[in-house]
Design a protein around this motif. Structure first.
Motif, PDB file in Angstrom:
ATOM      1  N   PRO A 171     -16.996 -19.202 -21.443  1.00 53.50           N
ATOM      2  CA  PRO A 171     -17.202 -19.126 -22.895  1.00 53.50           C
ATOM      3  C   PRO A 171     -17.965 -17.853 -23.292  1.00 53.50           C
ATOM      4  O   PRO A 171     -18.790 -17.387 -22.499  1.00 53.50           O
ATOM      5  CB  PRO A 171     -18.045 -20.364 -23.203  1.00 53.50           C
ATOM      6  N   PRO A 172     -17.688 -17.254 -24.441  1.00 51.82           N
ATOM      7  CA  PRO A 172     -16.760 -17.750 -25.434  1.00 51.82           C
ATOM      8  C   PRO A 172     -15.314 -17.347 -25.119  1.00 51.82           C
ATOM      9  O   PRO A 172     -15.049 -16.179 -24.847  1.00 51.82           O
ATOM     10  CB  PRO A 172     -17.222 -17.054 -26.725  1.00 51.82           C
ATOM     11  N   PHE A 173     -14.425 -18.332 -25.161  1.00 44.23           N
ATOM     12  CA  PHE A 173     -12.998 -18.045 -25.028  1.00 44.23           C
ATOM     13  C   PHE A 173     -12.211 -19.186 -25.664  1.00 44.23           C
ATOM     14  O   PHE A 173     -12.781 -20.262 -25.929  1.00 44.23           O
ATOM     15  CB  PHE A 173     -12.593 -17.878 -23.551  1.00 44.23           C
ATOM     16  N   GLY A 174     -10.910 -18.928 -25.897  1.00 42.83           N
ATOM     17  CA  GLY A 174     -10.135 -19.949 -26.594  1.00 42.83           C
ATOM     18  C   GLY A 174      -8.812 -20.245 -25.920  1.00 42.83           C
ATOM     19  O   GLY A 174      -8.333 -19.469 -25.081  1.00 42.83           O
ATOM     20  N   ILE A 175      -8.253 -21.398 -26.275  1.00 43.17           N
ATOM     21  CA  ILE A 175      -6.886 -21.745 -25.861  1.00 43.17           C
ATOM     22  C   ILE A 175      -6.108 -22.050 -27.140  1.00 43.17           C
ATOM     23  O   ILE A 175      -6.554 -22.858 -27.969  1.00 43.17           O
ATOM     24  CB  ILE A 175      -6.857 -22.956 -24.907  1.00 43.17           C
ATOM     25  N   ALA A 176      -4.954 -21.357 -27.266  1.00 43.41           N
ATOM     26  CA  ALA A 176      -4.157 -21.471 -28.495  1.00 43.41           C
ATOM     27  C   ALA A 176      -2.874 -22.222 -28.189  1.00 43.41           C
ATOM     28  O   ALA A 176      -2.303 -22.084 -27.114  1.00 43.41           O
ATOM     29  CB  ALA A 176      -3.827 -20.086 -29.027  1.00 43.41           C
ATOM     30  N   GLN A 177      -2.422 -22.986 -29.152  1.00 44.61           N
ATOM     31  CA  GLN A 177      -1.152 -23.695 -28.980  1.00 44.61           C
ATOM     32  C   GLN A 177      -0.487 -23.873 -30.344  1.00 44.61           C
ATOM     33  O   GLN A 177      -1.146 -24.157 -31.336  1.00 44.61           O
ATOM     34  CB  GLN A 177      -1.390 -25.057 -28.330  1.00 44.61           C
ATOM     35  N   ILE A 178       0.853 -23.700 -30.336  1.00 46.46           N
ATOM     36  CA  ILE A 178       1.638 -24.014 -31.535  1.00 46.46           C
ATOM     37  C   ILE A 178       2.631 -25.087 -31.134  1.00 46.46           C
ATOM     38  O   ILE A 178       3.298 -24.953 -30.102  1.00 46.46           O
ATOM     39  CB  ILE A 178       2.430 -22.783 -32.030  1.00 46.46           C
ATOM     40  N   GLY A 179       2.746 -26.147 -31.914  1.00 44.28           N
ATOM     41  CA  GLY A 179       3.745 -27.152 -31.551  1.00 44.28           C
ATOM     42  C   GLY A 179       3.762 -28.317 -32.505  1.00 44.28           C
ATOM     43  O   GLY A 179       2.961 -28.418 -33.430  1.00 44.28           O
ATOM     44  N   LYS A 180       4.707 -29.197 -32.232  1.00 38.48           N
ATOM     45  CA  LYS A 180       4.936 -30.348 -33.105  1.00 38.48           C
ATOM     46  C   LYS A 180       3.799 -31.366 -33.026  1.00 38.48           C
ATOM     47  O   LYS A 180       3.211 -31.564 -31.949  1.00 38.48           O
ATOM     48  CB  LYS A 180       6.211 -31.069 -32.684  1.00 38.48           C
ATOM     49  N   ALA A 181       3.534 -31.986 -34.151  1.00 36.25           N
ATOM     50  CA  ALA A 181       2.630 -33.135 -34.206  1.00 36.25           C
ATOM     51  C   ALA A 181       3.298 -34.176 -35.100  1.00 36.25           C
ATOM     52  O   ALA A 181       4.141 -33.827 -35.939  1.00 36.25           O
ATOM     53  CB  ALA A 181       1.278 -32.721 -34.779  1.00 36.25           C
TER      54      ALA A 181
END
Ligand code: GAP
Length: 455
Positions: A171-181
């Motif tokens: 940290p600090p770092f991120g995880i990104a995701q795009i997808g259906k919900a």
């Protein structure tokens, strides 16, 4: 000028191939929409603008693409099985169901607004869980099922250790995701604003406890600027702090980016401080860490979701700042902002930011099926297409006026016409969507002109 009302947008979206009601030929299904030839491009462009800004242009974020089908155990420890619900009431007269907190905006299925309904004979409100379930495997006896994820975030948390181990992030770092919900909304409404199947663009940004409030401010700022870059005017956006009593079970503080949609000021994106609730909830050996959030004991996790502090060597569970935006709400906002009627020019156009436009350039041979003109048009299209900046298309219909009207309405920034002068002196005419100005450009300069335009 933005669209005056939702009907104008809905009509343009259907007419020009952006958005269709889902399952249309069988009467449609409430709260579900399909994205047509233009809509799929606009959506892709909005998602790639988000990915570019959240992943490629930073050095502290990794991407993820996880499954939609989610184990009930994940959604048990995340708190969704117990708390992901809306208050539901039934009308005792017509048996229709409504959200208890939205009665004043609800319609009675027998016609008219619910507040004017004579019956007013409603049951007590009770919680209605919004998650969709589906059977897993060949036996549908209720013993083996999964949920369709209600947010993309949970799979980010359960993949935390996999990502950390494979990328050596701290940290600090991120995880990104795009997808259906998926959410079984009691009353889907307002076109694509509240639907039952939608996409989210979510970042889970992991920080050291104590630095969370500063990072929260940082992300509020970043995300407001990003929406402005997508053409959403800053004066139509408002930052609203969610009242303590309305906070989700995981949140210490949440700010909603509100946008002035055609139906009113509503949430476009939420930015929450999820504390150490999620990693803490999904971690094994919870007692070894000084977890601040109120979590339930986890007897199933096989993995500790902690990080070692490089300085004092202590293990800690990071806090999470989460900017979470809906793709459909983003599409609705940018369409609403772009929708323009020019009375003087008798035209409707979408002044989309060029990077979001479904078609980047239309190449138009002036005379339909004239092989000399069509060959040049095809060559220009191939050259521009190979630059990889988005979809370029040839319009071989021979009606230049209609082509300009169509491309104004779908927001194509450039129309490139191949006419008989092209055969004589190797020039084309490039028309700008917003100014309607036409410029003669040498055929050999078209690639250069186009690349500079989209730079
Ligand atoms: N992971 C956090 C989370 O899911 P949320 O505020 O429930 O938070 C985030 O959802 C965003 O997802 C919202 O700001 C909105 O843009 C979008 N969203 C939520 N429910 C939606 C629905 N039923 N239809 C369309 N978009 C929705």
């Amino acid at each position: 000028m933005t669209a005056d009302n939702m009907e104008d947008l809905v009509s343009l979206c259907k007419r020009r191939g952006f958005i269709f009601p889902s399952n249309d030929i069988y009467g449609g299904m409430k709260g579900l929409y399909d994205f047509g030839p233009m809509g799929v491009e606009l959506k892709l462009n909005l998602k790639s603008a988000w990915w570019k800004s959240m992943v490629y242009e930073r050095d502290d974020v990794e991407g993820l693409d996880s499954t939609i089908l989610t184990s009930p155990t994940v959604l048990k420890y995340s708190g969704h099985e117990d708390t992901f619900s809306d208050p539901l009431v039934d009308c005792k007269v017509c048996k229709a169901r409504f959200r208890a907190d939205q009665l004043e905006n609800s319609e009675c299925p027998r016609g008219g607004s619910l507040t004017n309904c004579k019956s007013k004979d409603l049951t007590e409100a009770r919680p209605f869980n919004l998650m969709f379930k589906t059977a897993i495997g060949p036996v549908d006896d209720g013993s083996s099922f999964a949920y369709l994820r209600p947010e993309t975030a949970q799979q980010i948390f359960v993949n935390f250790k996999n990502v950390v181990d494979s990328t050596s992030r701290v940290p600090p770092f991120g995880i990104a995701q795009i997808g259906k919900a998926f959410r079984n909304e009691i009353t889907p409404r307002n076109f694509i604003f509240r639907v039952r199947e939608f996409e989210q663009m979510e970042l889970e940004y992991f920080v050291k406890p104590g630095s969370d409030e500063d990072w929260h401010k940082y992300w509020l700022d970043k995300r407001l600027n990003w929406w402005a870059e997508q053409g959403v005017k800053s004066e139509k956006l408002k930052l609203l702090e969610v009242e303590k009593k309305d906070l989700s079970h995981y949140s210490k503080a949440t700010f909603d980016i509100m946008y002035d949609f055609p139906h009113g000021l509503e949430e476009l994106e939420g930015i929450a401080n999820r504390t150490d609730f999620d990693l803490g909830s999904h971690s094994k050996n919870q007692k070894d860490f000084n977890i601040k959030a109120n979590i339930q004991e986890n007897k199933n996790s096989t993995t500790k979701l902690a990080i070692q502090d490089l300085e004092n060597k202590e293990w800690f569970i990071p806090f999470v700042i989460e900017p979470s935006a809906g793709v459909e709400r983003g599409v609705l906002a940018v369409l609403n902002e772009a929708y323009t009627i020019e009375e003087a020019n008798k035209r409707t156009l979408l002044k989309l930011k060029p990077h979001l436009s479904p078609i980047k350039a239309a190449v138009i041979p002036l005379k339909r099926n004239n092989s000399d003109l069509v060959n040049i048009a095809n060559n220009v299209k191939s050259e521009l297409q190979s630059l990889g900046l988005g979809r370029v298309m040839v319009e071989n219909t021979g009606n230049i006026g209609k082509n300009y009207r169509r491309h104004d309405e779908i927001g194509t920034p450039l129309c490139i016409t191949i006419d008989f002068e092209t055969l004589e002196n190797q020039t084309v005419t490039i028309r700008d969507r917003d100014t309607m100005k036409q410029e003669k450009v040498s055929l050999s300069e078209v690639v250069n002109y186009y690349s500079k335009y989209f730079k």
